[in-house]
Design a protein around this motif. Structure first.
Motif, mmCIF file in Angstrom:
data_model
loop_
_atom_site.group_PDB
_atom_site.id
_atom_site.type_symbol
_atom_site.label_atom_id
_atom_site.label_comp_id
_atom_site.label_asym_id
_atom_site.label_seq_id
_atom_site.Cartn_x
_atom_site.Cartn_y
_atom_site.Cartn_z
ATOM 1 N N ILE A 75 -10.654 1.278 -1.870
ATOM 2 C CA ILE A 75 -10.307 1.045 -3.142
ATOM 3 C C ILE A 75 -10.072 2.324 -3.886
ATOM 4 C CG2 ILE A 75 -10.523 -0.207 -5.449
ATOM 5 C CD1 ILE A 75 -12.218 -2.329 -3.512
ATOM 6 N N ARG A 76 -11.168 3.080 -3.866
ATOM 7 C CA ARG A 76 -11.242 4.673 -4.396
ATOM 8 C C ARG A 76 -9.774 5.221 -4.175
ATOM 9 N NH1 ARG A 76 -15.490 6.527 -2.395
ATOM 10 N NH2 ARG A 76 -17.073 5.282 -3.842
ATOM 11 N N ASN A 77 -9.725 5.374 -2.962
ATOM 12 C CA ASN A 77 -8.559 6.094 -2.317
ATOM 13 C C ASN A 77 -7.040 5.335 -2.919
ATOM 14 O OD1 ASN A 77 -10.113 7.709 -0.975
ATOM 15 N ND2 ASN A 77 -9.731 6.511 0.986
ATOM 16 N N GLY A 78 -7.075 4.379 -3.059
ATOM 17 C CA GLY A 78 -5.908 3.516 -3.446
ATOM 18 C C GLY A 78 -5.526 3.842 -4.874
ATOM 19 N N MET A 79 -6.705 3.771 -5.759
ATOM 20 C CA MET A 79 -6.510 4.210 -7.332
ATOM 21 C C MET A 79 -5.934 5.464 -7.206
ATOM 22 S SD MET A 79 -9.984 2.101 -8.608
ATOM 23 C CE MET A 79 -9.612 2.436 -10.336
ATOM 24 N N GLN A 80 -6.761 6.397 -6.601
ATOM 25 C CA GLN A 80 -6.286 7.978 -6.781
ATOM 26 C C GLN A 80 -4.846 7.929 -6.335
ATOM 27 O OE1 GLN A 80 -7.904 10.133 -8.125
ATOM 28 N NE2 GLN A 80 -6.883 11.922 -7.407
ATOM 29 N N GLN A 84 -1.593 9.290 -8.735
ATOM 30 C CA GLN A 84 -0.489 10.516 -8.272
ATOM 31 C C GLN A 84 0.936 9.992 -8.035
ATOM 32 O OE1 GLN A 84 -2.866 11.638 -4.579
ATOM 33 N NE2 GLN A 84 -4.198 12.751 -5.561
ATOM 34 N N GLY A 85 1.261 8.663 -8.331
ATOM 35 C CA GLY A 85 2.435 8.294 -8.272
ATOM 36 C C GLY A 85 2.794 7.664 -6.945
ATOM 37 N N ASP A 86 1.718 7.569 -5.888
ATOM 38 C CA ASP A 86 2.105 7.011 -4.483
ATOM 39 C C ASP A 86 1.729 5.586 -4.669
ATOM 40 O OD1 ASP A 86 2.326 6.271 -1.948
ATOM 41 O OD2 ASP A 86 1.069 7.790 -1.212
ATOM 42 N N VAL A 87 2.893 4.936 -5.187
ATOM 43 C CA VAL A 87 2.429 3.425 -5.280
ATOM 44 C C VAL A 87 2.315 2.640 -3.977
ATOM 45 C CG1 VAL A 87 3.309 1.275 -6.099
ATOM 46 C CG2 VAL A 87 3.634 3.440 -7.230
ATOM 47 N N SER A 88 3.357 3.152 -3.090
ATOM 48 C CA SER A 88 3.217 2.458 -1.495
ATOM 49 C C SER A 88 1.886 2.795 -0.957
ATOM 50 C CB SER A 88 4.417 2.710 -0.878
ATOM 51 O OG SER A 88 4.486 2.151 0.327
ATOM 52 N N GLY A 89 1.597 3.716 -1.017
ATOM 53 C CA GLY A 89 0.085 4.253 -0.318
ATOM 54 C C GLY A 89 -0.932 3.650 -1.169
ATOM 55 N N SER A 90 -0.814 3.472 -2.135
ATOM 56 C CA SER A 90 -2.047 2.762 -2.955
ATOM 57 C C SER A 90 -2.455 1.418 -2.453
ATOM 58 C CB SER A 90 -1.938 2.715 -4.408
ATOM 59 O OG SER A 90 -1.027 1.833 -5.019
ATOM 60 N N VAL A 91 -1.110 0.516 -2.146
ATOM 61 C CA VAL A 91 -1.073 -0.785 -1.868
ATOM 62 C C VAL A 91 -1.763 -0.746 -0.145
ATOM 63 C CG1 VAL A 91 0.149 -2.969 -0.825
ATOM 64 C CG2 VAL A 91 0.765 -1.651 -3.237
ATOM 65 N N THR A 92 -1.285 0.189 0.490
ATOM 66 C CA THR A 92 -1.694 0.209 1.679
ATOM 67 C C THR A 92 -3.413 0.458 1.773
ATOM 68 O OG1 THR A 92 0.234 1.330 2.854
ATOM 69 C CG2 THR A 92 -1.868 1.651 3.956
ATOM 70 N N GLU A 93 -3.813 1.265 0.932
ATOM 71 C CA GLU A 93 -5.370 1.217 0.842
ATOM 72 C C GLU A 93 -5.870 0.084 0.438
ATOM 73 O OE1 GLU A 93 -7.456 3.702 1.647
ATOM 74 O OE2 GLU A 93 -5.596 4.654 2.814
ATOM 75 N N ARG A 111 -4.675 -3.631 -7.275
ATOM 76 C CA ARG A 111 -3.422 -3.894 -6.296
ATOM 77 C C ARG A 111 -2.394 -4.763 -6.889
ATOM 78 N NH1 ARG A 111 -2.699 -8.873 -2.937
ATOM 79 N NH2 ARG A 111 -1.545 -8.085 -0.987
ATOM 80 N N GLY A 112 -2.615 -5.591 -7.791
ATOM 81 C CA GLY A 112 -1.546 -6.399 -8.445
ATOM 82 C C GLY A 112 -0.680 -5.386 -9.490
ATOM 83 N N LEU A 113 -1.228 -4.279 -9.975
ATOM 84 C CA LEU A 113 -0.596 -3.463 -10.771
ATOM 85 C C LEU A 113 0.533 -2.868 -9.864
ATOM 86 C CD1 LEU A 113 -3.075 -1.977 -13.240
ATOM 87 C CD2 LEU A 113 -1.544 -3.835 -13.662
ATOM 88 N N SER A 114 0.011 -2.381 -8.768
ATOM 89 C CA SER A 114 0.645 -1.880 -7.682
ATOM 90 C C SER A 114 1.809 -2.409 -7.114
ATOM 91 C CB SER A 114 -0.031 -1.160 -6.345
ATOM 92 O OG SER A 114 -0.856 0.062 -7.004
ATOM 93 N N LEU A 115 1.707 -3.800 -6.764
ATOM 94 C CA LEU A 115 2.678 -4.601 -6.429
ATOM 95 C C LEU A 115 3.867 -4.754 -7.129
ATOM 96 C CD1 LEU A 115 0.429 -7.579 -4.657
ATOM 97 C CD2 LEU A 115 1.851 -5.869 -3.439
ATOM 98 N N TYR A 116 3.390 -4.804 -8.471
ATOM 99 C CA TYR A 116 4.430 -4.975 -9.679
ATOM 100 C C TYR A 116 5.407 -3.828 -9.538
ATOM 101 C CZ TYR A 116 6.575 -5.197 -14.330
ATOM 102 O OH TYR A 116 7.588 -5.215 -15.300
ATOM 103 N N TYR A 117 5.052 -2.567 -9.116
ATOM 104 C CA TYR A 117 6.020 -1.640 -9.253
ATOM 105 C C TYR A 117 6.530 -1.230 -7.816
ATOM 106 C CZ TYR A 117 4.203 -0.301 -13.842
ATOM 107 O OH TYR A 117 4.041 -0.421 -14.941
ATOM 108 N N MET A 118 6.142 -2.128 -6.976
ATOM 109 C CA MET A 118 6.917 -2.290 -5.826
ATOM 110 C C MET A 118 7.617 -3.411 -5.878
ATOM 111 S SD MET A 118 4.188 -1.248 -2.835
ATOM 112 C CE MET A 118 5.489 -1.080 -1.449
ATOM 113 N N ASP A 119 8.032 -4.006 -6.737
ATOM 114 C CA ASP A 119 8.871 -5.142 -7.078
ATOM 115 C C ASP A 119 8.458 -6.390 -6.155
ATOM 116 O OD1 ASP A 119 10.470 -3.891 -8.854
ATOM 117 O OD2 ASP A 119 11.891 -3.283 -7.404
ATOM 118 N N ARG A 120 7.353 -6.514 -5.789
ATOM 119 C CA ARG A 120 6.580 -7.543 -5.100
ATOM 120 C C ARG A 120 5.903 -8.597 -6.120
ATOM 121 N NH1 ARG A 120 3.787 -4.280 -0.055
ATOM 122 N NH2 ARG A 120 2.686 -6.474 0.090
#
Length: 259
Positions: A75-80, A84-93, A111-120
């Motif tokens: 989770i820490r890695n995903g937030m970081q 940094q703008g790596d939305v896809s990488g954050s979802v993977t983490e 995760r929900g925020l990242s999914l929004y920006y991936m149009d999921r």
């Protein structure tokens, strides 16, 4: 208290500090990236399943399939990565964290925020609904669920199934919640807090822009979200939502919002 319940936070009274974070002194050694604030505040999200609670649960159940400490590291890695703008990488983490400890899923608002920006949007709405079920006083997750569902079904349908939550301690978020729930004029939200605390100026601009985006008014959305990025709080705060405003501009190719 049930063993699976998250430790209740100590809420800071200052309106400049988002309400989702609690000071937990025994965990000061945790990486400060969990915090949406300065690395010196030693704050973490109150809705990450804490290792101490997980350890108790594992001791009772055997816990052979759960790796809570590794999950929190993911989770820490995903937030970081998101910052940094790596939305896809954050979802993977974040997904990795769920595999490592499935109990985390109901609390992964990041995760929900990242999914929004991936149009999921369907998955994002599901994530926010899970989150609100665990924390029925979370204004922002209610709004983000609406934002996801508005992209899928339109504003009118999304508003009919709007998640009602308890009263937010922050005046700006109470007004933002009412705006999204009932409809209204986002310019009034911005004007009402234009002379407020630095955080209120930021949040009013951010959520006004998000409201316009839900309505398909991209130029007005751009105006307000780039304003959120450019205000003092947006530029200097370590708030996760300040990073989100910049990520929003990056995802929409609004380079002027990145400062």
């Amino acid at each position: 208290m049930a063993l699976t319940q998250i430790v209740n936070p100590i809420i800071y009274p200052s309106p400049t500090i988002p309400r989702r974070f609690a000071a937990i002194s025994p965990l000061k050694t945790l990486n400060p990236q969990f915090s949406r604030h300065s690395p010196h505040t030693h704050a973490i999200s109150r809705r990450i399943f804490l290792p101490s609670v997980s350890s108790i649960w594992d001791a009772i159940t055997g816990g052979g399939d759960s790796n809570p400490r590794e999950a929190i590291a993911a989770i820490r890695n995903g937030m970081q990565l998101f910052r940094q703008g790596d939305v896809s990488g954050s979802v993977t983490e974040f997904d990795k964290a769920i595999v490592l400890d499935s109990r985390q899923k109901a609390y992964l608002w990041q995760r929900g925020l990242s999914l929004y920006y991936m149009d999921r949007f369907e998955e994002g709405a599901e994530q926010f609904r899970l989150d609100v079920a665990q924390n029925p006083n979370d204004t922002e997750e209610s709004i983000w669920c609406f934002l996801c569902e508005a992209r899928l079904q339109g504003v009118d349908v999304a508003r009919k199934q709007f998640l009602e939550v308890g009263r937010d301690s922050r005046p700006v978020m109470r007004e933002a919640y009412n705006l999204f729930k009932n409809g209204g004029d986002p310019e009034k939200l911005v004007n009402d807090f234009s002379s407020g605390q630095a955080s209120e100026v930021f949040y009013a601009s951010l959520y006004a822009g998000l409201y316009y985006e839900a309505e398909g008014k991209s130029e007005k959305a751009k105006f307000h979200i780039t304003a959120a990025c450019g205000c003092p709080y947006g530029q200097r705060s370590d708030d996760y939502m300040a990073s989100l405003a910049k990520v929003h501009c990056l995802c929409r190719n609004w380079s002027s919002g990145l400062v």
